[in-house]
Design a protein around this motif. Structure first.
Motif, PDB file in Angstrom:
ATOM      1  N   GLY A 117       0.804  -1.215   0.000  1.00  0.00           N
ATOM      2  CA  GLY A 117       0.000   0.000   0.000  1.00  0.00           C
ATOM      3  C   GLY A 117       0.836   1.262   0.000  1.00  0.00           C
ATOM      4  O   GLY A 117       0.532   2.216  -0.729  1.00  0.00           O
ATOM      5  N   ARG A 169      -6.796   2.653  -3.046  1.00  0.00           N
ATOM      6  CA  ARG A 169      -7.952   1.748  -3.029  1.00  0.00           C
ATOM      7  C   ARG A 169      -7.436   0.342  -3.332  1.00  0.00           C
ATOM      8  O   ARG A 169      -6.913   0.071  -4.409  1.00  0.00           O
ATOM      9  N   ASN A 170      -7.628  -0.535  -2.370  1.00  0.00           N
ATOM     10  CA  ASN A 170      -7.010  -1.854  -2.410  1.00  0.00           C
ATOM     11  C   ASN A 170      -7.894  -2.878  -3.124  1.00  0.00           C
ATOM     12  O   ASN A 170      -9.078  -2.648  -3.374  1.00  0.00           O
ATOM     13  N   THR A 173     -10.461  -7.126   0.654  1.00  0.00           N
ATOM     14  CA  THR A 173      -9.857  -7.664   1.871  1.00  0.00           C
ATOM     15  C   THR A 173     -10.842  -8.627   2.517  1.00  0.00           C
ATOM     16  O   THR A 173     -11.994  -8.265   2.778  1.00  0.00           O
ATOM     17  N   SER A 196      -5.344  -9.176   2.421  1.00  0.00           N
ATOM     18  CA  SER A 196      -5.584  -7.840   1.852  1.00  0.00           C
ATOM     19  C   SER A 196      -4.556  -7.545   0.758  1.00  0.00           C
ATOM     20  O   SER A 196      -3.910  -6.510   0.741  1.00  0.00           O
ATOM     21  N   SER A 284      -1.275  -1.913   3.071  1.00  0.00           N
ATOM     22  CA  SER A 284      -2.066  -3.140   2.954  1.00  0.00           C
ATOM     23  C   SER A 284      -2.435  -3.666   4.333  1.00  0.00           C
ATOM     24  O   SER A 284      -3.527  -4.239   4.523  1.00  0.00           O
ATOM     25  N   SER A 287      -5.480  -1.963   5.524  1.00  0.00           N
ATOM     26  CA  SER A 287      -6.675  -2.599   4.952  1.00  0.00           C
ATOM     27  C   SER A 287      -7.102  -3.793   5.795  1.00  0.00           C
ATOM     28  O   SER A 287      -8.306  -3.989   6.059  1.00  0.00           O
ATOM     29  N   GLY A 317      -7.999   5.525   7.190  1.00  0.00           N
ATOM     30  CA  GLY A 317      -8.603   4.503   6.349  1.00  0.00           C
ATOM     31  C   GLY A 317     -10.067   4.315   6.637  1.00  0.00           C
ATOM     32  O   GLY A 317     -10.557   4.647   7.727  1.00  0.00           O
ATOM     33  N   THR A 329     -11.491  -1.323   0.758  1.00  0.00           N
ATOM     34  CA  THR A 329     -10.983  -0.305   1.672  1.00  0.00           C
ATOM     35  C   THR A 329     -10.225   0.778   0.913  1.00  0.00           C
ATOM     36  O   THR A 329      -9.717   0.555  -0.193  1.00  0.00           O
ATOM     37  N   GLU A 330     -10.160   1.940   1.543  1.00  0.00           N
ATOM     38  CA  GLU A 330      -9.320   3.031   1.054  1.00  0.00           C
ATOM     39  C   GLU A 330      -8.445   3.529   2.194  1.00  0.00           C
ATOM     40  O   GLU A 330      -8.923   3.699   3.321  1.00  0.00           O
TER      41      GLU A 330
END
Length: 357
Positions: A117, A169-170, A173, A196, A284, A287, A317, A329-330
């Motif tokens: 991340g 923006r992942n 997760t 994640s 990450s 997340s 987050g 998640t962000e």
């Protein structure tokens, strides 16, 4: 601006010509990210995930890659005297298709990771600031990046022609397991697992008699390595869809701080790979914490997590959507350029790609 995807072999040992590697360096909340912009050999593979597998080499693992020209560059940039044991970075490679702007292979001193991340945040800033991706003087620009765990987005926020922050923006997760008992040298602890982009194990630092402070870092590193080793055969660490994403990558030790008006507030440190310490709050990993907090009812739909690192830097987050595989998640933070470098490996340098102490 075209992205240089390679060209040339790392062959200083057989040629009088030095090897030259150009990088642009950033830090995201204190954690370094070294972007290789020129000097890579051609990396085979049709997707970023395939290129990572090829980079590991036949029989190689994420933390023990097979030697080769590409891995020589990784060692050159993470080992002393050109790097250090806490160095992190990425090789810019072609994306999986023309819907993304670039791809990246993430690396550290021990090998190659599947997600990062803080690196995604740095790459978003770099893509805009280098002119690779057009951005307005005021407002957001979206940078789409293919990483080994999937496609992620860096939303680069701009004001008066400058980057103010970046939101990562992942990939989805998902929670793998809750309260797994793990016997440690500090007693029995309960560990939560979440995937994640990489698999993270979360454990309360307080339950281990520890505080997340620099003074306790040797103890934190030791127990993080111990927990990771103890979970080596845990079935829940296996990714449900992609075995290449399996196995604990990082152990997150967290502690509670007084809640903010926006939501929960925690300090954490992530011990990843073979005892490497994330100086940032871990993108990450944040997340993973968001998904676990939401599952526990400690993070509401409109809440925001304030996530502090061991050095006091902060990510924020939130959970922005549900997903069949978990949640989306962000994570928002800042990345600042620290330098541009031309690293050279002279053919007569007897230290070669360097050393680690």
């Amino acid at each position: 601006m075209p992205v240089p995807y390679g060209g040339g072999e790392l062959n200083a040992q057989s040629s009088a010509e030095p090897v030259v590697i150009d990088t642009v360096d950033y830090h995201t909340a204190g954690e370094p990210f070294r972007i290789v912009s020129r000097g890579l050999p051609v990396i085979a593979g049709d997707t970023v995930a395939e290129r990572r597998a090829i980079a590991l080499g036949a029989g190689g693992t994420a933390t023990a890659p097979r030697p080769g020209p590409l891995d020589d560059i990784r060692r050159l940039l993470t080992h002393e005297p050109r790097g250090h044991g806490g160095m992190y970075g990425g090789f810019v490679v072609p994306p999986d298709d023309n819907e993304a702007h670039l791809g990246v292979l993430f690396w550290h001193k021990d090998g190659y990771s599947t997600a990062c991340g803080h690196g995604t945040i740095a790459l978003g800033a770099w893509a805009v600031e280098s002119g690779l991706v057009a951005a307005p003087a005021d407002g957001p620009a979206r940078v789409y990046i293919d990483v080994p765990s999937g496609r992620v987005t860096a939303i680069v926020h701009r004001r008066a022609g400058r980057t103010t922050s970046v939101t990562f923006r992942n990939v989805p997760t998902g929670i793998a397991a809750r309260k797994i008992p793990v016997a440690t040298s500090r007693g029995l602890v309960r560990v939560d697992l979440a995937h994640s982009g990489a698999c993270y194990a979360s454990v309360s630092a307080t339950s281990l008699g520890l505080a997340v402070t620099p003074e306790r870092l040797p103890e934190i590193t030791a127990i993080g390595r111990e927990i990771r080793a103890a979970l080596a055969d845990e079935p829940a660490t296996r990714h449900p869809d992609d075995p290449r994403l399996s196995g604990v990558y990082g152990v997150i030790l967290h502690e509670e701080l007084p809640a903010t008006l926006a939501g929960p507030n925690q300090r954490n440190v992530t011990v990843f790979a073979d005892g490497q310490i994330d100086r940032s709050p871990c993108g990450s990993g944040t997340s993973a914490r968001l998904a676990l907090l939401a599952d526990s009812g400690l993070l509401g739909p409109d809440d925001e997590l304030r996530h502090e690192s061991i050095i006091g830097t902060v990510f924020t987050g939130k959970v922005v959507a549900a997903h069949p595989a978990g949640v989306i998640t962000e994570v928002t933070g800042t990345a600042r350029r620290t330098g541009e470098h031309r690293f050279i490996l002279d053919a007569d340098d007897t230290l070669g790609t360097g050393f680690l102490l």
